[in-house]
Write a protein that holds these residues in place. Structure first.
Motif, PDB file in Angstrom:
ATOM      1  N   PHE A 391       0.829  -1.205   0.000  1.00 28.51           N
ATOM      2  CA  PHE A 391       0.000   0.000   0.000  1.00 28.51           C
ATOM      3  C   PHE A 391       0.867   1.261   0.000  1.00 28.51           C
ATOM      4  CE2 PHE A 391      -1.969   3.327   2.680  1.00 28.51           C
ATOM      5  CZ  PHE A 391      -2.960   3.716   1.803  1.00 28.51           C
ATOM      6  N   HIS A 392       1.894   1.266   0.878  1.00 29.36           N
ATOM      7  CA  HIS A 392       2.718   2.461   0.962  1.00 29.36           C
ATOM      8  C   HIS A 392       3.497   2.702  -0.332  1.00 29.36           C
ATOM      9  CE1 HIS A 392       1.743   2.297   5.208  1.00 29.36           C
ATOM     10  NE2 HIS A 392       2.303   3.485   5.371  1.00 29.36           N
ATOM     11  N   GLU A 393       3.961   1.631  -0.965  1.00 32.18           N
ATOM     12  CA  GLU A 393       4.663   1.809  -2.239  1.00 32.18           C
ATOM     13  C   GLU A 393       3.716   2.361  -3.306  1.00 32.18           C
ATOM     14  OE1 GLU A 393       6.363  -1.944  -3.145  1.00 32.18           O
ATOM     15  OE2 GLU A 393       8.131  -1.664  -1.863  1.00 32.18           O
ATOM     16  N   ASN A 394       2.528   1.771  -3.398  1.00 32.69           N
ATOM     17  CA  ASN A 394       1.552   2.273  -4.378  1.00 32.69           C
ATOM     18  C   ASN A 394       1.171   3.711  -4.058  1.00 32.69           C
ATOM     19  OD1 ASN A 394       1.559  -0.229  -5.627  1.00 32.69           O
ATOM     20  ND2 ASN A 394      -0.196  -0.989  -4.444  1.00 32.69           N
ATOM     21  N   TRP A 395       0.954   3.969  -2.754  1.00 33.17           N
ATOM     22  CA  TRP A 395       0.562   5.325  -2.349  1.00 33.17           C
ATOM     23  C   TRP A 395       1.670   6.322  -2.654  1.00 33.17           C
ATOM     24  CZ3 TRP A 395       2.274   9.010   1.131  1.00 33.17           C
ATOM     25  CH2 TRP A 395       1.362  10.004   1.492  1.00 33.17           C
ATOM     26  N   ASN A 396       2.906   5.978  -2.301  1.00 36.09           N
ATOM     27  CA  ASN A 396       4.033   6.881  -2.555  1.00 36.09           C
ATOM     28  C   ASN A 396       4.233   7.119  -4.043  1.00 36.09           C
ATOM     29  OD1 ASN A 396       4.855   7.449   0.096  1.00 36.09           O
ATOM     30  ND2 ASN A 396       5.987   5.510   0.250  1.00 36.09           N
ATOM     31  N   GLU A 397       4.145   6.026  -4.811  1.00 35.50           N
ATOM     32  CA  GLU A 397       4.320   6.162  -6.269  1.00 35.50           C
ATOM     33  C   GLU A 397       3.250   7.084  -6.857  1.00 35.50           C
ATOM     34  OE1 GLU A 397       4.309   3.313 -10.270  1.00 35.50           O
ATOM     35  OE2 GLU A 397       4.184   2.432  -8.252  1.00 35.50           O
ATOM     36  N   LEU A 398       1.988   6.883  -6.432  1.00 36.02           N
ATOM     37  CA  LEU A 398       0.898   7.686  -6.970  1.00 36.02           C
ATOM     38  C   LEU A 398       0.996   9.136  -6.499  1.00 36.02           C
ATOM     39  CD1 LEU A 398      -1.512   7.270  -8.804  1.00 36.02           C
ATOM     40  CD2 LEU A 398      -2.903   6.723  -6.809  1.00 36.02           C
ATOM     41  N   VAL A 399       1.316   9.333  -5.207  1.00 35.00           N
ATOM     42  CA  VAL A 399       1.435  10.694  -4.684  1.00 35.00           C
ATOM     43  C   VAL A 399       2.582  11.431  -5.377  1.00 35.00           C
ATOM     44  CG1 VAL A 399       2.081  12.011  -2.626  1.00 35.00           C
ATOM     45  CG2 VAL A 399       0.332  10.265  -2.465  1.00 35.00           C
ATOM     46  N   THR A 400       3.698  10.731  -5.572  1.00 41.04           N
ATOM     47  CA  THR A 400       4.830  11.357  -6.253  1.00 41.04           C
ATOM     48  C   THR A 400       4.446  11.779  -7.679  1.00 41.04           C
ATOM     49  OG1 THR A 400       6.372  10.021  -4.951  1.00 41.04           O
ATOM     50  CG2 THR A 400       7.229  11.020  -6.963  1.00 41.04           C
ATOM     51  N   TRP A 401       3.758  10.857  -8.356  1.00 35.51           N
ATOM     52  CA  TRP A 401       3.335  11.182  -9.729  1.00 35.51           C
ATOM     53  C   TRP A 401       2.362  12.355  -9.734  1.00 35.51           C
ATOM     54  CZ3 TRP A 401      -1.041  11.522 -12.673  1.00 35.51           C
ATOM     55  CH2 TRP A 401      -0.876  11.527 -14.049  1.00 35.51           C
ATOM     56  N   LEU A 402       1.425  12.361  -8.785  1.00 32.40           N
ATOM     57  CA  LEU A 402       0.452  13.457  -8.721  1.00 32.40           C
ATOM     58  C   LEU A 402       1.123  14.774  -8.359  1.00 32.40           C
ATOM     59  CD1 LEU A 402      -2.498  11.653  -6.882  1.00 32.40           C
ATOM     60  CD2 LEU A 402      -2.476  12.428  -9.250  1.00 32.40           C
ATOM     61  N   ASP A 403       2.129  14.732  -7.452  1.00 28.41           N
ATOM     62  CA  ASP A 403       2.859  15.962  -7.123  1.00 28.41           C
ATOM     63  C   ASP A 403       3.564  16.514  -8.345  1.00 28.41           C
ATOM     64  OD1 ASP A 403       2.064  15.970  -4.482  1.00 28.41           O
ATOM     65  OD2 ASP A 403       3.821  14.850  -3.762  1.00 28.41           O
ATOM     66  N   ASP A 404       4.220  15.615  -9.092  1.00 27.24           N
ATOM     67  CA  ASP A 404       4.904  16.061 -10.314  1.00 27.24           C
ATOM     68  C   ASP A 404       3.899  16.603 -11.326  1.00 27.24           C
ATOM     69  OD1 ASP A 404       7.241  15.249  -9.154  1.00 27.24           O
ATOM     70  OD2 ASP A 404       7.312  13.300 -10.192  1.00 27.24           O
TER      71      ASP A 404
END
Length: 799
Positions: A391-404
């Motif tokens: 969950f944290h990997e998916n969440w971090n990956e998605l949040v990072t992409w959304l921030d960018d």
């Protein structure tokens, strides 16, 4: 010499008599008695003969010769008495010496008459030759004779006194040696009784204390034994060589016995001290291990639930790894305890062996439970870590992409320009971004679903963190989606403002066609509350976008009106066609939006109702389970049983009423399931399954308790009837026995035999009724409550 030999043989015969049985002793002493009698007769004859001979000599005028012979005998006898050397510590040798002395004393006493005769004869001679030289010589010789005679008697009496004192002392010393030998024999027998040592500290300590009483007794008597041995050596030194062989043998026996007993006592002391040390070490180590087991069990029982927050679960894993290292380190302790306990079981007392075995079995069982729970905790942590990490990997990956993406949209929003070609290029590039954003939609949905699933599994302490993470992700996603829509709208408006009416209108039509496809009238929107709420949130976002697009549509229509005024007929026809198509699509989308809004409102109302009734029903079922599970033991009185039956009947009536609610709830769930969105199908099915299974369990428990209460009431009634019957029989039997007891017994045998037969028949009947009496009088045992099912409900029971 023959006389002395005879005395020695007589003494040996007496010793032989003491060591043989009474019959053999009688056979030995019978000839000795005859010898003794004849010996006494011989002595009397010898003494009488000597006295007659001496008297005859005197008569013949042989006074001087008789005096000389008597003096010679006195000197010889004095020498014989003087040659009797004292022997110390050996009663047998002293008795032999005393017997020799008594023979000599008897001989001296036998010569008393001779001395008296010589004194009488001498006095007669002195009287006859009074005043003459012969009378003076005679007087002098008689004086010498009497002096030597008195000295001989004194020496014999003194020697007899010395020997008798030495005999008493030797007998006391010999008795003391025999007492010590008997005491050592008892100690040796006590030491020889080999019993298993104590396996428990209390038992081993008690054994050692009991043994130390014996050991202390040995130490207390050490000085006595050593003093006796030293005194015996002194006796041997004072006796002539070879005279005290029996004493020497006794002393050697006492010394050997003493050394043997002390060696065995020291060995046993060491053995018991080692046993106490081993038992104490084992039980101390066992107690330390039991304390560790208790601490480990408390630690395992009081551990926090497995977290689904990555930082927390990593800390939990580290703590559990440290605990596992501690468990691994104590494995050797467990093996060592088992080895020591097995050793103790082979050499300890039976009752201690049983206790040690039970202790080891208990500790082994607790150890296995700790290891098993530690392994279960490891598996739970591994599973939780995997879920949290995914969950944290998916969440971090998605949040990072959304921030960018959000940063990129913010940068692009400031630079739109007014060059139509550049705006078209930006629109094309933005469409690529929208496709990328659309491609992230499944990832977003799965991450949100995964997060909600973790919320249901995670402990309450994690709920706020996970909820905040999902909220942040949702806000970022909505923000990026909104900024994407705003970017699209601004680009299309910019394109419209630059005079690219056709391109702007076509872009708006493309968007309307795309969203119209997603607003299918018969698309499923029902489901559980979370699913419907998610659909409502999506629709609200779409409605907000529609509101923003309405401004753009109005702008297109105004621009079209302006162009129609100054456009050619052909261009006006094209512009009118585009505007008509745009308005028509917009109106269709608005109608579809309104229809979907109404359908979502209905679905939300149904989901809220289902959520409410499901939770109310499950809460009631939980309360019902608690009532049935902790109903307590069945009462012992009929009134209390009837009261519980009445209470249970009221509960059954309530249960029947709730059955209609259960059926209505399941019917509502199945109705929603028939038109549910795919995301809500699994949850609705899970609710239906949970309700049905929980209802069946409660119903089974309720029927079981109803049956048990009915059976118990029936058994109490039967017991009361049996008690009344037994009381009537007992009262009648007691009255009959009272009457029969008052009647006198008959004197004829047939009548008594008849009464005995009647009483035996009564005893047989009484024996038959004994089981009924025992069944009534036996103490009541607490009856078990309803069996608890193995199913466990977790926080995931409600989806």
């Amino acid at each position: 010499m023959k006389c002395i030999d005879l005395i020695v043989h007589y003494r040996q015969a007496q010793e032989l008599r003491e060591r043989t049985s009474p019959d053999q002793a009688a056979a030995i002493m019978e000839p000795l008695g005859e010898v003794n009698h004849r010996w006494d007769e011989l002595l009397k004859g010898i003494v009488e003969r000597q006295r007659n001979l001496e008297y005859a000599l005197l008569k013949l005028g042989q006074f001087q010769h008789a005096l000389k012979e008597l003096l010679v005998w006195i000197e010889r006898t004095t020498k014989t008495v003087s040659d009797l050397k004292p022997v110390f510590g050996d009663p047998q040798v002293i008795e032999v010496e005393l017997a020799k002395l008594k023979v000599t004393i008897n001989d001296i006493q036998a010569h008393q008459s001779s001395v008296d005769t010589l004194n009488d004869a001498g006095r007669q001679l002195i009287e006859a030759d009074k005043g003459s030289e012969d009378a003076s010589n005679t007087q002098q010789k008689l004086g010498e004779l009497n002096k030597k005679w008195t000295e001989l008697q004194d020496k014999a009496n003194g020697k007899q006194s010395d020997l008798e004192n030495a005999l008493r002392e030797a007998q006391i010393f010999s008795a003391e040696i025999q007492d010590l030998l008997l005491w050592l024999g008892d100690i040796d027998a006590a030491l020889s009784s080999s019993k298993p040592v104590g396996g428990l500290p209390e038992t081993a300590k008690e054994q050692l204390l009991r043994f130390m009483e014996i050991y202390d007794d040995l130490e207390e008597n050490r000085s006595k034994v050593e003093g006796t041995l030293q005194q015996g050596q002194e006796y041997l030194k004072r006796s002539r060589e070879g005279a005290a062989t029996n004493l020497n043998h006794s002393l050697r026996t006492l010394k050997q016995r003493w050394e043997s007993v002390m060696n065995r006592a020291n060995d046993k002391k060491i053995k018991l001290e080692i046993a106490l040390k081993e038992a104490t070490e084992f039980h101390d180590a066992l107690q330390i291990f039991v304390d560790w087991l208790t601490e480990a069990e408390n630690l395992l029982n009081n551990q926090q639930p497995v977290s689904r927050v990555l930082d927390i679960i990593l800390q939990q894993i580290e703590e559990h790894n440290n605990f596992k290292k501690d468990v691994t380190a104590h494995r050797e302790v467990m093996l060592s305890l088992d080895k020591k306990g097995t050793h103790l079981k082979y050499f300890s007392q039976k009752q201690d062996v049983i206790l040690i075995k039970n202790l080891l079995v208990s500790v082994q069982h607790r150890w296995e439970k700790v290891v098993s729970k530690a392994a279960e905790r490891t598996r739970a942590l591994d599973l939780g870590f995997k879920e949290a990490k995914d969950f944290h990997e998916n969440w971090n990956e998605l949040v990072t992409w959304l921030d960018d993406a959000e940063t990129s949209l913010d940068d692009l929003a400031a630079n739109v320009g007014n060059d139509p070609e550049k705006i078209k290029a930006q629109i094309a590039k933005h469409k690529e971004f929208q496709r990328a954003l659309g491609a992230k939609q499944p990832s977003y949905d799965s991450t949100m679903k995964q997060g909600k699933g973790l919320q249901n599994k995670a402990p309450k302490t994690d709920e706020e963190t996970l909820k905040q993470m999902l909220t942040d992700l949702k806000n970022k996603w909505n923000s990026v989606c909104q900024k994407s829509v705003d970017r699209q709208r601004k680009l299309e408006e910019a394109l419209l403002f630059t005079g690219q009416f056709k391109d702007a209108t076509q872009a708006l039509l493309d968007w309307l066609k795309k969203v119209e496809m997603g607003l299918v009238d018969d698309g499923p929107v029902h489901g559980d509350l979370d699913t419907v709420m998610a659909l409502v949130e999506q629709h609200k976002a779409f409605c907000a976008e529609m509101k923003n697009r309405s401004v753009q549509v109005d702008s297109v229509r105004r621009t079209a009106d302006e162009l129609l005024v100054k456009a050619s007929a052909e261009d006006a026809s094209i512009i009118q066609t585009q505007v008509t198509e745009l308005v028509t699509s917009w109106e269709r989308v608005e109608r579809a939006t309104d229809i979907r809004t109404k359908r979502l409102e209905e679905a939300l109302q149904a989901a809220e109702q289902l959520h409410k009734v499901v939770h109310m029903l499950l809460d009631w079922l939980s309360d019902a389970e608690m009532k049935l599970r902790y109903a307590g033991p069945l009462p012992d009185s009929e009134d209390d049983t009837r009261k519980q039956i009445a209470e249970h009947e009221a509960f059954m009536a309530e249960l029947n009423q709730k059955e209609r609610e259960k059926d209505d709830t399941i019917a509502l769930a199945e109705d929603i399931l028939a038109k549910a969105h795919p995301d809500g199908v699994a949850t609705i099915k899970h609710w239906i399954t949970i309700i049905q299974s929980r209802w069946e369990e409660v119903m089974a428990w309720a029927r079981q308790r109803e049956t048990r209460l009915s059976d118990h009431l029936r058994s109490l009634r039967d017991l009361a009837g049996l008690l009344d019957e037994l009381m009537r029989w007992l009262v009648q039997a007691e009255n009959n026995l009272t009457v029969l007891e008052a009647e006198p017994l008959p004197d004829d045998i047939p009548a008594i035999e008849g009464l005995i037969a009647d009483h035996k028949e009564f005893m047989d009947e009484m024996q038959k009724k004994e089981p009924d009496v025992l069944s009534i009088c036996k103490p009541s045992k607490p009856r078990p409550s309803l069996s608890q099912p193995n199913k466990k409900r977790s926080r995931t029971s409600l989806g």
